[in-house]
Design an enzyme around this catalytic site. Structure first.
Site, short mmCIF file in Angstrom:
data_model
loop_
_atom_site.label_atom_id
_atom_site.label_comp_id
_atom_site.label_asym_id
_atom_site.label_seq_id
_atom_site.Cartn_x
_atom_site.Cartn_y
_atom_site.Cartn_z
N LYS A 10 80.50 36.36 28.19
CA LYS A 10 81.22 35.46 27.28
C LYS A 10 82.73 35.48 27.53
O LYS A 10 83.40 34.47 27.36
CB LYS A 10 80.89 35.81 25.83
CG LYS A 10 79.42 35.52 25.51
CD LYS A 10 79.14 35.60 24.04
CE LYS A 10 77.69 35.45 23.65
NZ LYS A 10 76.85 34.60 24.43
N ASN A 11 83.28 36.64 27.94
CA ASN A 11 84.72 36.72 28.25
C ASN A 11 85.07 35.82 29.44
O ASN A 11 86.04 35.09 29.41
CB ASN A 11 85.13 38.16 28.56
CG ASN A 11 85.10 39.04 27.33
OD1 ASN A 11 85.63 38.68 26.29
ND2 ASN A 11 84.48 40.19 27.45
N ASP A 68 82.15 36.44 41.62
CA ASP A 68 82.07 37.89 41.56
C ASP A 68 83.48 38.38 41.77
O ASP A 68 84.26 37.77 42.50
CB ASP A 68 81.10 38.47 42.60
CG ASP A 68 80.70 39.90 42.24
OD1 ASP A 68 80.55 40.20 41.04
OD2 ASP A 68 80.54 40.72 43.16
N GLY A 149 87.03 45.05 31.37
CA GLY A 149 87.02 45.75 32.66
C GLY A 149 88.22 46.67 32.81
O GLY A 149 88.55 47.43 31.91
N TYR A 150 88.89 46.54 33.94
CA TYR A 150 90.03 47.41 34.27
C TYR A 150 91.36 46.87 33.75
O TYR A 150 92.41 47.41 34.07
CB TYR A 150 90.11 47.60 35.79
CG TYR A 150 88.91 48.30 36.38
CD1 TYR A 150 88.87 49.69 36.47
CD2 TYR A 150 87.81 47.58 36.83
CE1 TYR A 150 87.76 50.34 37.00
CE2 TYR A 150 86.70 48.22 37.37
CZ TYR A 150 86.68 49.60 37.45
OH TYR A 150 85.59 50.23 37.96
N LYS A 171 97.22 35.63 30.76
CA LYS A 171 96.40 36.16 31.85
C LYS A 171 95.74 35.01 32.62
O LYS A 171 95.67 35.04 33.85
CB LYS A 171 95.32 37.11 31.31
CG LYS A 171 94.44 37.69 32.39
CD LYS A 171 93.30 38.51 31.82
CE LYS A 171 92.29 38.83 32.90
NZ LYS A 171 91.04 39.36 32.39
N HIS A 176 93.43 36.64 39.13
CA HIS A 176 92.64 36.38 40.33
C HIS A 176 91.61 35.29 40.08
O HIS A 176 91.42 34.40 40.91
CB HIS A 176 91.95 37.68 40.78
CG HIS A 176 91.23 38.39 39.68
ND1 HIS A 176 91.87 38.85 38.55
CD2 HIS A 176 89.93 38.71 39.51
CE1 HIS A 176 91.00 39.43 37.74
NE2 HIS A 176 89.81 39.34 38.30
N ARG A 177 90.96 35.34 38.92
CA ARG A 177 89.95 34.33 38.58
C ARG A 177 90.62 32.97 38.42
O ARG A 177 90.12 31.96 38.90
CB ARG A 177 89.21 34.74 37.31
CG ARG A 177 88.03 33.84 37.00
CD ARG A 177 87.12 34.41 35.91
NE ARG A 177 86.50 35.64 36.37
CZ ARG A 177 86.82 36.87 35.95
NH1 ARG A 177 87.75 37.02 35.02
NH2 ARG A 177 86.23 37.92 36.42
#
Length: 191
Positions: A10-11, A68, A149-150, A171, A176-177
């Site tokens: 969902k994020n 990914d 995540g990180y 963000k 990166h996304r």
């Protein structure tokens, strides 16, 4: 245009929906009745994106994209990389992954890292790949409560806040996304 995003995270779905223009409707796996946890058995980030997109295209017939992502730490030769989500083992656990990484880096002075996302788009019988990378470093303790995540230990180059201290909007402009999705959107505009 309607595109299936091969994810039930969902994020990630929320992040992607904020990035794409309104004429592109993002549909989740749940929306198409796919409740399977698609196996991510490739040994590269690119391979996992391809596997996930192929699964949806082959089993449901929809135009689809999958991503990914991984955290690549320079002094660890790119680890955890493709294994980022399960770095501390099964089941996936963000807190344990962070604890393990911080322990491994405890005495390390080179903390340079990057987040990498590969998107695989299957559309009109063709496959297209898009890559987004953001460089930064791993700090020694968690900061911030946003993200996943990180994010609480990653500070992007040119910033002094972790990804978890940035708002979703901040963000989504630099991640990166976001970089990979921008390439995807530019490609779709040409279609």
């Amino acid at each position: 245009m309607q595109l299936v995003f091969a994810s039930n995270n969902k994020n990630k779905i929320k992040e992607i929906q904020q990035l794409v223009p309104s004429e592109i409707q993002i549909v989740s796996l749940e929306d198409i009745g796919c409740n399977v946890d698609i196996p991510e058995t490739a040994d590269t980030i690119e391979g996992n994106a391809i596997l996930k997109a192929a699964y949806v295209t082959q089993n449901y017939g929809y135009p689809c994209f999958a991503d990914d992502s991984g955290l690549e730490v320079d002094c660890l030769n790119g680890a955890p990389g493709v294994y980022s989500a399960r770095y501390a083992g099964e089941p996936k656990d963000d807190t344990k992954n962070i604890e393990k990484l911080l322990a491994v880096l405890k005495e390390e002075s080179n903390r340079k890292a990057n987040f990498k996302t590969i998107i695989c788009l299957n559309i009109n019988g063709e496959q297209h790949l898009f890559t987004g990378i953001i460089n930064g470093e791993i700090i020694s303790e968690k900061r911030g409560t946003n993200g996943f995540g990180y994010d609480p230990i990653f500070v992007a180059e040119g910033y002094n806040k972790t990804f978890a201290e940035l708002s979703i909007e901040e963000k989504s402009h630099i991640s990166h996304r976001a970089r990979a999705v921008k390439q995807l959107i530019e490609f779709l505009k040409l279609k």
